[in-house]
Design an enzyme around this catalytic site. Structure first.
Site, mmCIF file in Angstrom:
data_model
loop_
_atom_site.group_PDB
_atom_site.id
_atom_site.type_symbol
_atom_site.label_atom_id
_atom_site.label_comp_id
_atom_site.label_asym_id
_atom_site.label_seq_id
_atom_site.Cartn_x
_atom_site.Cartn_y
_atom_site.Cartn_z
ATOM 1 N N SER A 1 0.821 -1.205 0.000
ATOM 2 C CA SER A 1 0.000 0.000 0.000
ATOM 3 C C SER A 1 0.861 1.264 0.000
ATOM 4 O O SER A 1 0.478 2.280 -0.561
ATOM 5 C CB SER A 1 -0.932 -0.011 1.202
ATOM 6 O OG SER A 1 -0.190 -0.301 2.341
ATOM 7 N N GLU A 2 2.036 1.161 0.642
ATOM 8 C CA GLU A 2 2.927 2.325 0.621
ATOM 9 C C GLU A 2 3.519 2.508 -0.763
ATOM 10 O O GLU A 2 3.670 3.631 -1.245
ATOM 11 C CB GLU A 2 4.076 2.124 1.599
ATOM 12 C CG GLU A 2 3.627 2.235 3.027
ATOM 13 C CD GLU A 2 4.733 1.832 3.955
ATOM 14 O OE1 GLU A 2 5.400 0.820 3.698
ATOM 15 O OE2 GLU A 2 4.916 2.537 4.930
ATOM 16 N N ASP B 1 2.043 1.669 -3.428
ATOM 17 C CA ASP B 1 0.959 2.253 -4.223
ATOM 18 C C ASP B 1 0.873 3.762 -4.011
ATOM 19 O O ASP B 1 0.673 4.525 -4.952
ATOM 20 C CB ASP B 1 -0.396 1.623 -3.856
ATOM 21 C CG ASP B 1 -0.461 0.160 -4.306
ATOM 22 O OD1 ASP B 1 0.330 -0.214 -5.195
ATOM 23 O OD2 ASP B 1 -1.290 -0.580 -3.764
ATOM 24 N N GLU C 1 -13.584 -11.219 -8.631
ATOM 25 C CA GLU C 1 -12.731 -12.308 -8.123
ATOM 26 C C GLU C 1 -11.910 -11.801 -6.946
ATOM 27 O O GLU C 1 -11.781 -10.602 -6.748
ATOM 28 C CB GLU C 1 -11.763 -12.770 -9.236
ATOM 29 C CG GLU C 1 -12.472 -13.303 -10.453
ATOM 30 C CD GLU C 1 -11.540 -13.414 -11.659
ATOM 31 O OE1 GLU C 1 -10.308 -13.418 -11.473
ATOM 32 O OE2 GLU C 1 -12.070 -13.484 -12.775
ATOM 33 N N LYS D 1 -8.506 -10.847 -5.168
ATOM 34 C CA LYS D 1 -7.175 -10.477 -5.651
ATOM 35 C C LYS D 1 -6.168 -11.189 -4.750
ATOM 36 O O LYS D 1 -5.907 -10.787 -3.612
ATOM 37 C CB LYS D 1 -6.945 -8.967 -5.617
ATOM 38 C CG LYS D 1 -5.558 -8.643 -6.167
ATOM 39 C CD LYS D 1 -5.395 -7.219 -6.582
ATOM 40 C CE LYS D 1 -4.106 -7.005 -7.346
ATOM 41 N NZ LYS D 1 -2.916 -7.594 -6.731
ATOM 42 N N ASP E 1 -2.869 -12.600 -3.094
ATOM 43 C CA ASP E 1 -1.580 -11.962 -2.823
ATOM 44 C C ASP E 1 -0.483 -13.011 -2.947
ATOM 45 O O ASP E 1 0.072 -13.490 -1.967
ATOM 46 C CB ASP E 1 -1.595 -11.353 -1.417
ATOM 47 C CG ASP E 1 -0.501 -10.330 -1.252
ATOM 48 O OD1 ASP E 1 0.185 -10.031 -2.248
ATOM 49 O OD2 ASP E 1 -0.329 -9.836 -0.127
ATOM 50 N N TYR F 1 -4.309 -20.919 -8.208
ATOM 51 C CA TYR F 1 -5.691 -20.550 -8.518
ATOM 52 C C TYR F 1 -5.728 -19.842 -9.863
ATOM 53 O O TYR F 1 -5.036 -18.836 -10.065
ATOM 54 C CB TYR F 1 -6.277 -19.664 -7.414
ATOM 55 C CG TYR F 1 -6.419 -20.434 -6.131
ATOM 56 C CD1 TYR F 1 -7.418 -21.396 -5.987
ATOM 57 C CD2 TYR F 1 -5.521 -20.257 -5.089
ATOM 58 C CE1 TYR F 1 -7.528 -22.148 -4.831
ATOM 59 C CE2 TYR F 1 -5.620 -21.001 -3.928
ATOM 60 C CZ TYR F 1 -6.623 -21.950 -3.807
ATOM 61 O OH TYR F 1 -6.723 -22.704 -2.667
ATOM 62 N N LYS G 1 -8.546 -2.372 -4.120
ATOM 63 C CA LYS G 1 -7.701 -2.756 -2.994
ATOM 64 C C LYS G 1 -8.370 -2.483 -1.646
ATOM 65 O O LYS G 1 -9.144 -1.539 -1.506
ATOM 66 C CB LYS G 1 -6.384 -1.972 -3.050
ATOM 67 C CG LYS G 1 -5.498 -2.306 -4.236
ATOM 68 C CD LYS G 1 -4.706 -3.562 -3.961
ATOM 69 C CE LYS G 1 -3.463 -3.683 -4.771
ATOM 70 N NZ LYS G 1 -2.323 -2.919 -4.333
ATOM 71 N N CYS H 1 14.134 3.592 36.585
ATOM 72 C CA CYS H 1 12.808 3.058 36.276
ATOM 73 C C CYS H 1 11.786 4.191 36.324
ATOM 74 O O CYS H 1 11.726 4.933 37.307
ATOM 75 C CB CYS H 1 12.459 1.982 37.301
ATOM 76 S SG CYS H 1 10.741 1.465 37.207
ATOM 77 N N CYS I 1 9.506 3.436 39.608
ATOM 78 C CA CYS I 1 9.965 3.468 40.999
ATOM 79 C C CYS I 1 11.332 4.110 41.185
ATOM 80 O O CYS I 1 11.855 4.126 42.297
ATOM 81 C CB CYS I 1 9.976 2.053 41.572
ATOM 82 S SG CYS I 1 11.328 1.047 40.950
ATOM 83 N N CYS J 1 14.005 -3.100 35.332
ATOM 84 C CA CYS J 1 14.059 -2.308 36.543
ATOM 85 C C CYS J 1 14.622 -3.199 37.630
ATOM 86 O O CYS J 1 14.213 -4.347 37.774
ATOM 87 C CB CYS J 1 12.639 -1.865 36.887
ATOM 88 S SG CYS J 1 12.467 -1.399 38.598
ATOM 89 N N CYS K 1 9.091 -2.098 43.187
ATOM 90 C CA CYS K 1 8.482 -1.402 42.055
ATOM 91 C C CYS K 1 6.995 -1.722 41.929
ATOM 92 O O CYS K 1 6.602 -2.895 41.880
ATOM 93 C CB CYS K 1 9.217 -1.826 40.786
ATOM 94 S SG CYS K 1 8.583 -1.042 39.315
HETATM 95 S S1 IVH Z 1 -6.296 -10.593 -13.741
HETATM 96 C C1 IVH Z 1 -4.635 -8.212 -17.479
HETATM 97 N N1 IVH Z 1 -7.241 -11.654 -11.544
HETATM 98 O O1 IVH Z 1 -2.785 -8.966 -9.735
HETATM 99 C C2 IVH Z 1 -4.884 -8.405 -16.053
HETATM 100 N N2 IVH Z 1 -5.065 -10.738 -11.513
HETATM 101 O O2 IVH Z 1 -1.823 -6.243 -11.026
HETATM 102 C C3 IVH Z 1 -4.614 -9.774 -15.593
HETATM 103 N N3 IVH Z 1 -3.950 -10.971 -9.329
HETATM 104 O O3 IVH Z 1 0.211 -9.793 -10.795
HETATM 105 C C4 IVH Z 1 -4.726 -9.940 -14.143
HETATM 106 N N4 IVH Z 1 -5.563 -12.030 -8.304
HETATM 107 O O4 IVH Z 1 -1.052 -11.815 -10.304
HETATM 108 C C5 IVH Z 1 -6.195 -11.033 -12.139
HETATM 109 N N5 IVH Z 1 -8.198 -12.675 -9.671
HETATM 110 C C6 IVH Z 1 -7.165 -12.047 -10.258
HETATM 111 C C7 IVH Z 1 -5.981 -11.774 -9.565
HETATM 112 C C8 IVH Z 1 -4.948 -11.101 -10.233
HETATM 113 C C9 IVH Z 1 -4.345 -11.547 -8.189
HETATM 114 C C10 IVH Z 1 -2.641 -10.321 -9.527
HETATM 115 C C11 IVH Z 1 -1.902 -10.811 -10.715
HETATM 116 C C12 IVH Z 1 -1.112 -9.647 -11.202
HETATM 117 C C13 IVH Z 1 -1.707 -8.503 -10.462
HETATM 118 C C14 IVH Z 1 -2.170 -7.490 -11.446
#
Ligand code: IVH
Length: 678
Positions: free
Chosen positions: A35-36, A38, A114, A116, A118, A226, A316, A410, A413, A428, A434
């Site tokens: 997130s940082e 990003d 779907e 996302k 990690d 997956y 996100k 401390c 105390c 301490c 204490c």
């Molecule tokens: S679709 C053209 N579906 O997210 C886009 N990506 O920034 C194709 N990721 O490194 C990506 N879950 O590994 C898609 N359900 C999901 C995902 C997914 C994780 C990751 C992917 C890629 C990153 C894209």
């Protein structure tokens, strides 16, 4: 803004992002939270949008990651593996939908949602149903050939079979490799047991496992795959939607996590809210959800912009990391006297929770992070883990930042703070005095092997503290003067008060060893206390012992010797000890052992003894000056082996350590004047 300043800002962001990219993609050792990353990425993008003419040629906003490592063969992706744009709130999600509607006016748009995942994106090639190649994403254009490793992933078909549908000539499936949470915890437990370095999170574990040059190692790792997309299919599968094509993959044995189809972006938002709450219950780590236009023709019409599809976006979860400043550092004293630094932060929202305090664990961690008052730090939480300072940003350090030192006294105390060399934690030294350590000191003091005051520790200690009747352990011997107050304690009747006072009175007659143990000096357990009592014989001698004399005492190591010195140097402790003696605690003068023939020797007792317990055997040995240890080593002087002695006996025989059976042991003890009833 002055153009040179803008360019300088862009250059700095590009440099910082490049470093993190390398750490993340090449070294598998991320240096900041996603997130940082990003946040910084967004800053750069915003600057580029405001000043397109100043966009730097090497900006990372146009590429996906760093170059692949050279140790695996490099493979060029026929269909590039692109990335996704991010949105972080409902407004941005709506903007994404609006842009699509504008490009596809008057069309019905469905969204496939779907998880996302990690983990790491990979691509799998199947020719005539046979898995022939597995490739990492790499920089999106070229990746690494990890075919052998991919073949070890258990939930991934090595061969496509189906009774219902024909097997395509070519199928390229894209998806994510990860280690589910349960497997991750198990893997780390295993690594820890073997004394190896644990992984910081499931993503690193998956990356590290997939990048092993030896696929036999990868095979031992609980990786899972997956599927989330099809890059190529010949002949075409002919489906109109991504949701259908994903379900079709299941026919061949691919696993794909749940995915959902919605007719409106509002319903997509509802799903997001739902997933935010369910996130910690899922079996895999996710950092958001992916929203895709479901219809494949519509996807084609929408196309791509700057290496990300217009038809999909990553929604996100709120940042699990944020930047803030350190306002102060307080030192908290724990119940065992440990001093823990706590950073007081300028309050900041991290993963939906406001964080204003965060522990820094110990002074070593402060030095490692090099954190100073006024510093900007990143704070992060992952899952339900407590917030943590991840790193300090020295580039934002103010000129008046203040270094942090361990306090000398401390904060509760005022006793001196001590930290022997080689120890990570400062403590301490006012153990008995204490206030922060009071409850623990009392519980220990009254415990069976210490002063043995029945009931006080488990039942009444807390109430007595609340009534302010116990400021330190010496006050226990003045409780009899507070009968009325004692009676106000819930469930404390006349009889309980009398019992308590009686057992306090009874405890006054003790042994020197029990008294030393009761003081709760760090490192001084029961055995050490007994050794100290035997060696020094009187309280005065112990109080005045110097470091050398203490170190020579059997069972007293260098660090413990220092703790003992520290304890008897703290005036508050001496005051409490004096008050205890003044209250009437006494013991029989130790009968000077005529000789301690086993002085300093290390003995081990194992197996079942028929005439006594192992405890009694241990006591006899200790009375003769021996140390009784739990394990056999080359230093063991002798092993006493009862019935069913197992591995310790084997080891002793292997090391040539003398072994005594029960009879021989009793005979030897008798020779030294020890028998079961002494
Ligand atoms: S679709 C053209 N579906 O997210 C886009 N990506 O920034 C194709 N990721 O490194 C990506 N879950 O590994 C898609 N359900 C999901 C995902 C997914 C994780 C990751 C992917 C890629 C990153 C894209």
């Amino acid at each position: 803004m002055d153009q040179t300043i803008v360019v300088a800002q862009m250059r700095q962001l590009i440099q910082v992002l490049a470093q993190h990219n390398h750490a993340y993609y090449v070294m598998d050792q991320p240096t900041i939270e996603d997130s940082e990353y990003d946040q910084l990425f967004h800053q750069l993008k915003a600057l580029e949008q405001q000043h397109p003419e100043l966009t730097q040629p090497d900006t990372p906003t146009n590429t996906v990651g760093a170059k692949a490592l050279s140790k695996f063969e490099t493979i060029t992706h026929v269909v590039p593996m692109l990335s996704l744009g991010n949105v972080f709130d409902q407004q941005e999600l709506n903007d994404f939908a609006r842009r699509i509607e504008e490009r596809l006016p008057n069309q019905k748009i469905q969204y496939d949602v779907e998880l996302k995942f990690d983990g790491l994106a990979i691509s799998l090639w199947y020719e005539h149903g046979v898995l022939v190649r597995g490739v990492t994403r790499g920089d999106g254009e070229t990746g690494e050939d990890i075919t052998e490793n991919v073949k070890t992933i258990r939930n991934l078909p090595k061969m496509l079979c189906s009774d219902n549908v024909p097997i395509p000539e070519l199928l390229e499936v894209r998806g994510e490799v990860l280690i589910p949470k349960a497997g991750f915890n198990k893997l780390n437990r295993h690594l820890k047991k073997k004394g190896e370095k644990e992984f910081a999170n499931p993503r690193n574990a998956a990356a590290g496992s997939l990048r092993q040059l030896d696929s036999q190692i990868t095979k031992t790792r609980p990786l899972a795959f997956y599927a989330y997309g099809i890059a190529q299919c010949k002949p075409s599968h002919g489906f109109k939607t991504i949701a259908e094509s994903l379900d079709w993959l299941k026919e061949f044995g691919f696993e794909n996590y749940d995915h959902w189809v919605f007719d409106s972006i509002e319903d997509v938002q509802k799903k997001y809210d739902e997933l935010t709450n369910q996130r910690s219950d899922l079996s895999v780590e996710i950092d958001g959800m992916v929203v895709k236009v479901n219809n494949i023709d519509q996807q084609l019409k929408l196309g791509f912009v700057s290496r990300a599809p217009r038809w999909a976006v990553a929604y996100k979860f709120p940042a699990v990391a944020a930047l803030t400043t350190v306002e102060n550092i307080d030192w908290q004293v724990g119940r065992t006297g440990t001093l823990t630094p706590v950073a007081r932060l300028n309050p900041v929202a991290v993963g939906g929770v406001t964080v204003s305090n965060v522990t820094l664990h110990n002074i070593g961690e402060i030095h490692r992070l090099d954190v100073r008052l006024g510093d900007t730090v990143s704070v992060y939480r992952s899952g339900d883990v407590i917030p943590k300072v991840e790193k300090v940003w020295p580039e934002f350090r103010p000129v008046d930042s203040v270094e942090v030192h361990l306090p000398e006294q401390c904060p509760v105390c005022d006793s001196p703070v001590v930290m022997p060399e080689g120890e990570a934690l400062a403590r301490c030294s006012g153990g008995l005095y204490c206030a922060a350590q009071r409850i623990e000191a009392i519980r220990h003091f009254v415990s069976r092997k210490a002063m043995d005051i029945e009931g006080l520790g488990d039942r009444w200690a807390e109430s007595l503290l609340h009534l302010d009747l116990l400021k330190d352990v010496a006050d226990i011997y003045h409780l009899h003067a507070h009968r009325e107050k004692l009676l106000t304690i819930e469930k404390m009747g006349e009889k309980s008060v009398q019992n308590l006072i009686d057992s306090i009175e009874k405890s006054k007659k003790t042994s020197f060893a029990s008294f030393i143990f009761a003081l709760g000096i760090r490192g001084v357990g029961e055995t050490t206390a007994r050794m100290l009592a035997n060696t020094f014989q009187t309280l005065d001698a112990l109080r005045n012992a110097d470091l050398d004399a203490l170190k020579k005492t059997p069972d007293v190591g260098d660090i413990t010797a220092e703790w003992i010195i520290d304890f008897f140097q703290a005036p508050h402790n001496l005051e409490v000890v004096d008050r205890l003696i003044a209250a009437g605690i006494h013991w029989d003068a130790p009968i000077a052992p005529t000789r301690q023939p086993l002085n300093g020797e290390s003995w081990v007792v194992t197996g079942t003894l028929s005439s006594m317990g192992r405890d009694e055997a241990t006591q006899m040995l200790q009375a003769l000056g021996a140390r009784v240890s739990g394990s056999v080593s080359a230093k063991t002087k002798c092993l006493v082996a009862g019935e069913k002695a197992g591995s310790k006996l084997d080891k002793a025989e292997k090391l040539g350590v003398p072994v005594l059976d029960e009879q021989a042991f009793l005979a030897l003890m008798a020779e030294y004047g020890q028998s079961l009833d002494t």
